[in-house]
Design an enzyme around this catalytic site. Sequence first.
Site, PDB file in Angstrom:
ATOM      1  N   GLU A   1       0.840  -1.208   0.000  1.00  0.00           N
ATOM      2  CA  GLU A   1       0.000   0.000   0.000  1.00  0.00           C
ATOM      3  C   GLU A   1       0.873   1.256   0.000  1.00  0.00           C
ATOM      4  O   GLU A   1       0.627   2.203  -0.754  1.00  0.00           O
ATOM      5  CB  GLU A   1      -0.922  -0.003   1.220  1.00  0.00           C
TER       6      GLU A   1
ATOM      7  N   LYS B   1      -8.192  -3.657  21.752  1.00  0.00           N
ATOM      8  CA  LYS B   1      -8.506  -4.743  20.819  1.00  0.00           C
ATOM      9  C   LYS B   1      -9.894  -5.294  21.066  1.00  0.00           C
ATOM     10  O   LYS B   1     -10.529  -5.849  20.171  1.00  0.00           O
ATOM     11  CB  LYS B   1      -7.480  -5.865  20.965  1.00  0.00           C
TER      12      LYS B   1
END
Lengths: 154, 387, 598
Positions: free
Chosen positions: C288, C371
């Site tokens: 990316e 998370k």
Amino acid sequence: MYQTDNLIKDLVKEYGSRRDSLMPILQGIVEKHNYLTDDAMVEVAKELDISAAEVYGTASFYSFLDTEPRGKFVIRVCKTITCSMKGKHEVLETLEDMLKIKVGETTSNGIFTLLETNCMGWCHKAPAMLINDTPYTELTREKINEIIKEYMHK
Amino acid sequence: MMETKKISKVDLIFEDIDPREILTRVKGMSATEIIEEVLESGLKGRGGAGFPTGMKWKFCSEEKEKDKYIVCNADEGEPGTFKDREILDRVAQKVYAGMTIAGKAVGAQTGIVYLRGEYKFLLPQLRAELEKFHKMIHELGFDFRIDFRIGSGAYICGEESALFESIEGRRGEPRNKPPYPTSSGLFGKPTSINNVETLVNSVIILKYGSEFYKKMGTQFSTGAKVFSVSGDTPKPGIYELELGMSLLEFVNEFGDGDTKAVQVGGAAGFCVPRKLFASTVIGFEGVPTGGSMKLFNSSRSMYNVLHNYLDFFNEESCGQCTPCRVGCQQLLKGVESVKRGESKSTYIDELVKLAATMKVASKCGLGQSVGNAFNSIVENFREEIIY
Amino acid sequence: MKKNKMVNLKINNQPVSVPEGSTVLQAAEKLNIHIPTLCNHDDLCVAGNCRVCVVEHKGARTLLAGCATPAAEGMDIMTNSLKVRNARKHVVELLLSEHRADCTKCYRNQNCELQELANEYSFGDHIFLDLVGDHEAMIDDASCAIIKDDSKCIRCQRCVRTCSQLQKVSAIAVSGKGSEMKISTFHDRPISHVVCTNCGQCVNRCPTGALTEKNYIDSVWDAIYDSGKHVVVQTAPAVRVALGEELGYDPGERVTGKMVTALKQLGFDSVLDTDFTADLTIMEEGTELLTRLKKALVEQDKETALPMTTSCSPGWVKFIEHKFPEFLPNVSTCKSPQQMFGALAKTYYADNRGVDPENIVSVSIMPCTAKKFEANRPEMRDSGYKDVDYVLTTREFAVMIKQAGIDFRTLEPSGYDSLMGDSTGAGVIFGATGGVMEAAIRTAYEIVTGKPVPFDNLNITPVRGMEGVKEASLKIEGCLKEWSFLEGVELKTAIAHGLTNANKVMTAVRNGEADYHFIEIMACPGGCIGGGGQPIPTNMTIRQSRIDAIYEEDMSLPIRKSHENPEVQAIYKDFLGEPNGHKSHELLHTHYIERVPY
Ligand SMILES: Cc1cc2nc3c(=O)[nH]c(=O)nc-3n(C[C@H](O)[C@H](O)[C@H](O)COP(=O)(O)O)c2cc1C
Ligand code: SF4
């Protein structure tokens, strides 16, 4: 609830957007609207680039920077020792009778809020109360009657 | 027994004088000369703590920083004190003059008056007076400007470092000391913070000289003081009296003939019972006071008095430190619980010990002084508190 | 003031000299005299408000707070006089009276600083009245990550200082005064409805059980005991260097092998490694970045957002969503390794193992509380199911080991199961600040030039270390033909850990004062090894030991570059096709949401 329109922007213009501008800005909002809404606190937080929790935390430290809805006229009756000895109780009773609310409440028309406060420096003329910024001293039933009637017509 | 003075009224604080004349003279004096004069007078702060004003100015003047502040403490929140309001109401120009003198002494160009929110109604008049004052000192060539900051209903903001925090836009939580304000005060700059009355006293000293000033009061408590008299008295109000009188003298003058106790120094002060009136000196060598004198006659319940004070501290503690935040709650709930018979009467003794801990372990003067009222009332009126 | 000026004082009659500016507490430490503390924390500025550390200075009117009082010449300090002991006992008793001391049922039982002090100062009956009111009303457990229980709060303000000083979030602040003073969000809203990033740094520093993670231990046990479920577990890199602390080891002990064995003994059906998806992240994110660089440098595309920032820290992601929403296009679209793993567990893994994804329960063991929030984001269901079902912190995991009666010390080490269990050194270093950057450079440089990075042993030391913001640049030389547009380009990077530092970097970017290409940001100090789900306590020394362990682990592994991970190579061949390809975009990439700034 109220709209702050340009009030906060104007206050920022007047006092600046540093942290030490916070008190005058909050005081300016309260002067106009008698309490701080969540929206107002968020907007101040944005203008000053501090967190909204800090604005709330600071405001909630000061008993005159209310964060709960308040009426147009906030009545604060002194409850410290001399006023308490000299008839605070009757003062509250009279006000509760006239306004049909208890301490801590606001009249349903949003005009009056009745609160207690700590010593406001009028012990020699007890009992005393503040309505917004104006002190009233040596209160009697008759005197309170007159004062409140006057405010009802404001 | 300590030597006491007869009661003696004076009229200096509210005396109508022209500050221009004094300031013109001050203009010609050096900072050291001003500080010397104030040191020599023995003036101690009138805000409660009683620190020698000359020393404070000296320390502050010795700091090398360019920016310094003079802060006038007009937060007057101590229950039973209302003299600063009266002073500001009647002789604001003298307060501003005191600030200007302090500014010259320590080398500050900025003065801030921190006015309690309860006195905001005075602001228009104070600003008008200030405008005149600014014009005058400008003409005299002083480089000094005064501004106002307003409190918002928090007693603790009278404590000097809490007051700075408040001006800086934060919660009024007292700071750790050291550093002291004279080295790191408002915005971290050297600051001399003085009570309203202290500042006016400096004007008196510079007008009449330290010799004249020292003749009033006693060796340890020079000068006179404005007393705020309230409670069970036929003549409540403001009185300027020389320091060093006995409480008995005072009660003879102001009592209603049935005085059983006097609370000297407000909620943070001491409760003196009748039997100690004669032996109690009002002054820094005896029982100090920021000016609050509250008289109670025998119709009053000292439980109610104590409860009222505890309720006050419970709300007005800033809440940051353990001894004060939790201690105040425990004292209040504790006396209630003993009164209701839910705790044994000996629990009061635990509370007395707790109050002693609060005195030594709290972070600031508020928590440190809760024990004054608590222990002096409990010691002297134990029966009334328990039953 | 001269730096090296010393002051001489006495503590408990022993002389000591310390550099000017030291506190009485530090002077006492030098003499190995212990002064108890509570509000004090090595990572935070001094508060001086709990008053547990009071000491006596002979002749002084009051006691002094050891943590807040500068040591001064000639001081005569007593740390254990009768006056001090009495005051300290009172202070502890007072704290206990405003604290719901439900110790036996408390998540922090036996790791609680108040409990420790109570052990020393307050056995027997309580002196004072109980001040805790209706505690049910004082608990905010609406968040899937963090529970705030005011009935256990002792108002030390460590959390407040953490949130403002270390994280620049100030989701919590002190409100009210006197007896009403408390720690509060904006107008006391639920913590799930404010700017909180769920980083859990406050949890790490809370001395009591007032701030904890929401625990999912029982849910995971239920899944394990359910014979119809296939329970897979992944372990984050930073867990293996910290778990030991919960089980009696010194900080910095690596327990990877024993940890895997313990997981197998707990009954997980497959024990796998988040490192695998960390390597995958490098492939995706590296590609990316190269694509963005190409668009910007070659195609001169003004729309391409640079600098690109990492996206693996969910605390950071929520932070930028609240605070710098205009920079959301700059955040890499890659999911975090945890979420890549989750999405693959119920697709690739399920296919390969022939398990119905419906029956897979995917558990992750993380050094992190954010998370938990990330796993619950509605976007994280690209597998068609909730990609990660339960997130456990290192602490919760340790509780399970203890509950199962496992004698951890005597366990034989074992290796991860396969298919998504291969780890490389590059994956491991994700756990330390600078690690993602280092792993990315190891791979990207090699892809672009065909040569390994020009650093000894692949150790890219300029991106390592505890400095809050690190900058490093690397001149790219000797590009392969297809990457020739990068020839001579100086790749500029920045690395920040702790959100205060993140804020600094992003402010510089916003003000146009920085020309970075790539920024690594971790929400927590030190990176994931300092995560909000890691063992308590934490401080600089502990975090450094964990970091040292991370790099040891890196050095100990045979493969240390993401692109060389055989399972990574296999998944591209068999399943994903190519990095940033169609399938990747479907499963491994995500998008972000602008959130309100309070
Ligand atoms: C709780 C608390 C409240 C105080 N309130 C006041 C006050 O209202 N006005 C005041 O002048 N000083 C007050 N003080 C004292 C100030 O901290 C400070 O000592 C004083 O302003 C110094 O001025 P002085 O030296 O002229 O007295 C207070 C102190 C404490 C601890
Ligand atoms: S003693 Fe009371 S008012 Fe002073 S810092 Fe402590 S809590 Fe605040």
